[in-house]
Scaffold this motif. Structure first.
Motif, mmCIF file in Angstrom:
data_model
loop_
_atom_site.group_PDB
_atom_site.id
_atom_site.type_symbol
_atom_site.label_atom_id
_atom_site.label_comp_id
_atom_site.label_asym_id
_atom_site.label_seq_id
_atom_site.Cartn_x
_atom_site.Cartn_y
_atom_site.Cartn_z
ATOM 1 N N CYS A 28 11.900 -8.810 9.025
ATOM 2 C CA CYS A 28 12.752 -9.376 10.093
ATOM 3 C C CYS A 28 13.242 -8.267 11.019
ATOM 4 O O CYS A 28 14.365 -8.309 11.534
ATOM 5 N N GLY A 29 12.415 -7.260 11.224
ATOM 6 C CA GLY A 29 12.758 -6.176 12.146
ATOM 7 C C GLY A 29 13.655 -5.113 11.551
ATOM 8 O O GLY A 29 14.042 -4.167 12.246
ATOM 9 N N VAL A 30 13.998 -5.238 10.263
ATOM 10 C CA VAL A 30 14.897 -4.269 9.616
ATOM 11 C C VAL A 30 14.076 -3.355 8.702
ATOM 12 O O VAL A 30 13.311 -3.823 7.868
ATOM 13 N N LYS A 31 14.263 -2.040 8.887
ATOM 14 C CA LYS A 31 13.527 -1.057 8.082
ATOM 15 C C LYS A 31 14.256 -0.855 6.761
ATOM 16 O O LYS A 31 15.443 -0.502 6.750
ATOM 17 N N ILE A 32 13.548 -1.111 5.657
ATOM 18 C CA ILE A 32 14.163 -0.996 4.338
ATOM 19 C C ILE A 32 13.381 0.044 3.518
ATOM 20 O O ILE A 32 12.173 -0.118 3.309
ATOM 21 N N PRO A 33 14.079 1.108 3.059
ATOM 22 C CA PRO A 33 13.390 2.122 2.241
ATOM 23 C C PRO A 33 12.824 1.488 0.965
ATOM 24 O O PRO A 33 13.491 0.658 0.332
ATOM 25 N N HIS A 34 11.578 1.834 0.637
ATOM 26 C CA HIS A 34 10.938 1.263 -0.550
ATOM 27 C C HIS A 34 9.833 2.221 -0.989
ATOM 28 O O HIS A 34 9.292 2.950 -0.163
ATOM 29 N N GLY A 35 9.484 2.180 -2.261
ATOM 30 C CA GLY A 35 8.482 3.102 -2.796
ATOM 31 C C GLY A 35 7.089 2.884 -2.211
ATOM 32 O O GLY A 35 6.220 3.756 -2.294
ATOM 33 N N ARG A 36 6.859 1.719 -1.624
ATOM 34 C CA ARG A 36 5.556 1.431 -1.028
ATOM 35 C C ARG A 36 5.763 0.754 0.338
ATOM 36 O O ARG A 36 6.848 0.251 0.634
ATOM 37 N N GLY A 37 4.715 0.712 1.117
ATOM 38 C CA GLY A 37 4.798 0.023 2.410
ATOM 39 C C GLY A 37 3.910 -1.208 2.402
ATOM 40 O O GLY A 37 3.140 -1.426 1.462
ATOM 41 N N LEU A 38 4.031 -2.053 3.406
ATOM 42 C CA LEU A 38 3.156 -3.223 3.532
ATOM 43 C C LEU A 38 2.016 -2.864 4.473
ATOM 44 O O LEU A 38 2.215 -2.200 5.491
ATOM 45 N N GLN A 39 0.822 -3.327 4.099
ATOM 46 C CA GLN A 39 -0.353 -3.036 4.922
ATOM 47 C C GLN A 39 -0.601 -4.163 5.911
ATOM 48 O O GLN A 39 -0.369 -5.330 5.606
ATOM 49 N N GLY B 3 0.859 -1.182 0.000
ATOM 50 C CA GLY B 3 0.000 0.000 0.000
ATOM 51 C C GLY B 3 0.898 1.236 0.000
ATOM 52 O O GLY B 3 2.092 1.133 -0.299
ATOM 53 N N ALA B 4 0.315 2.341 0.389
ATOM 54 C CA ALA B 4 1.106 3.577 0.415
ATOM 55 C C ALA B 4 2.187 3.480 1.485
ATOM 56 O O ALA B 4 2.024 2.779 2.476
ATOM 57 N N GLY B 5 3.286 4.162 1.262
ATOM 58 C CA GLY B 5 4.351 4.167 2.264
ATOM 59 C C GLY B 5 5.712 4.372 1.646
ATOM 60 O O GLY B 5 5.836 4.409 0.416
ATOM 61 N N ASP B 6 6.727 4.519 2.485
ATOM 62 C CA ASP B 6 8.076 4.756 1.957
ATOM 63 C C ASP B 6 9.090 3.737 2.469
ATOM 64 O O ASP B 6 10.287 3.884 2.264
ATOM 65 N N HIS B 7 8.587 2.686 3.192
ATOM 66 C CA HIS B 7 9.517 1.643 3.652
ATOM 67 C C HIS B 7 8.742 0.376 4.004
ATOM 68 O O HIS B 7 7.513 0.407 4.165
#
Ligand code: MG
Length: 379
Positions: free
Chosen positions: A243-254, A235-239
């Motif tokens: 496994c507990g690691v924040k990874i920058p991405h064009g979308r986020g998981l809902q 869905g919308a988002g920037d990461h």
């Protein structure tokens, strides 16, 4: 009403050899009486255990931290002393057990306690299968074995009935079934266990030790495998958090929590190995307190539950299925993150990834799927 176990340990039996009565000798690293006591106390249906000892053995019984009373000159005098000591404690059922039978199994104990729901007395026994003879140096006559049993203990009774039977018995009974019979109490025969041997001779120690080691080996071999699978949609988002690691991405998981699909699959694998349901059962999505929660709460709970159940996590293997983001550059950090949460060395934690060749929902980058396997070993 409570269920009590009375362990008759006042005898001076020396046929087993050694300087101490057999119940105080060592058997595979613990005293015989200690093993017998522990076997009975490990059964949840038994509320209390009482040892009947000889006054010379106070220090030995004290070292076990056991409740004890002093017995008498004979077996039945000792049992009676124990039964009298249990008075006024709300005891409904009592199991009277010879201390020299440390291999008593939970199954027999449960069968006996259940039998007392419909019988006044119940005792374990094994049908005689060997041919029987009467004789001296030579055989005088064969004895029919039909209807013959080898008696074992614990022998189980309604407490008030066996107490009354002991009070009126003239003495000299071989066991409590004989005392009960004298008082007209009917005793049901329950299937015993061949391994529930009575230690009498030095050879019995060796046999009992072999059986105990076989039990321990079996317990050590309790290895559990569990698997977990999870999917979250983009869905919308920037990461994303994996496994507990924040990874920058064009979308986020809902998702209801932080949508860490990999950690959810791993958590479910551990619950699966324990046959303890899944995340949804332990942390209902309807419960608002888990909204946006960091998923390490779930994983920590599963790891603690495994430890509570006596299991160590031997290894786990997580596979992420997605086209983007690329997992490889972050796999090391993900393993470190899981190692910290699970208190497990990284060498036992695998995180890998695959694409699905642009096929299916992961191929169309609609979401990320994860699968995980965990191995638990009884520790
Ligand atoms: Mg999930």
């Amino acid at each position: 009403m409570k269920t009590a176990a009375l362990i008759v340990a006042a005898g001076r039996g020396r046929r087993a050899g050694g300087d101490l009565p057999k119940q105080w000798q060592w058997l595979a690293g613990r005293r015989v009486a200690d093993r017998t006591l522990a076997a009975l106390q490990s059964v949840a249906e038994i509320d209390q255990a009482l040892l009947v000892i000889h006054p010379d053995d106070v220090a030995l019984a004290g070292a076990l931290g056991a409740d004890y009373v002093f017995g008498g000159d004979s077996r039945d005098a000792s049992v009676r002393a124990g039964l009298e000591a249990l008075q006024g404690q709300g005891i409904g059922k009592v199991l009277i057990h010879d201390v020299a039978r440390p291999l008593i199994d939970t199954g027999t104990i449960i069968r006996l306690i259940r039998a007392l729901d419909i019988h006044t007395g119940a005792a374990p026994a094994l049908a005689v299968t060997d041919a029987l003879w009467r004789g001296g140096d030579t055989v005088e006559q064969a004895v029919p074995r039909d209807g013959l049993f080898r008696a074992q203990t614990p022998q189980a009774f309604q407490y008030e009935a066996i107490l009354a039977a002991h009070r009126t018995h003239p003495g000299g009974a071989a066991d409590d079934v004989e005392v009960a019979g004298h008082a007209g109490i009917e005793v049901a025969i329950i299937e015993g266990d061949e391994r529930n041997l009575k230690i009498t001779t030095p050879g019995d120690f060796a046999r009992a030790e072999r059986l105990l080691m076989a039990n321990e080996q079996r317990d050590k071999m309790d290895i559990r495998l569990g698997n977990g699978y999870d999917v979250h949609r983009f869905g919308a988002g920037d990461h994303v958090v994996l496994c507990g690691v924040k990874i920058p991405h064009g979308r986020g998981l809902q998702g209801h929590s932080d949508a860490d699909v990999a950690m959810h699959a791993l958590t479910d694998a551990i619950y699966g190995a324990l046959a303890e349901g899944d995340i949804g059962q332990h942390f209902p999505p309807s419960d608002m307190q888990w909204k946006g929660a960091a998923s390490d709460i779930f994983l920590r709970h599963a790891v603690a539950l495994a430890s509570e159940r006596g299991f160590a996590i031997s290894n786990c293997d997580v596979t992420l299925i997605c086209e983007q983001p690329k997992i490889g550059p972050h796999a090391g950090a993900m393993r470190e993150s899981l190692a910290t949460i699970m208190s497990l060395e990284t060498g036992r934690i695998s995180v890998k990834a695959t694409t699905s060749e642009r096929l299916g929902f992961t191929g169309r980058e609609e979401g990320i799927a994860a699968m995980a396997t965990a191995t638990l070993v009884k520790s």
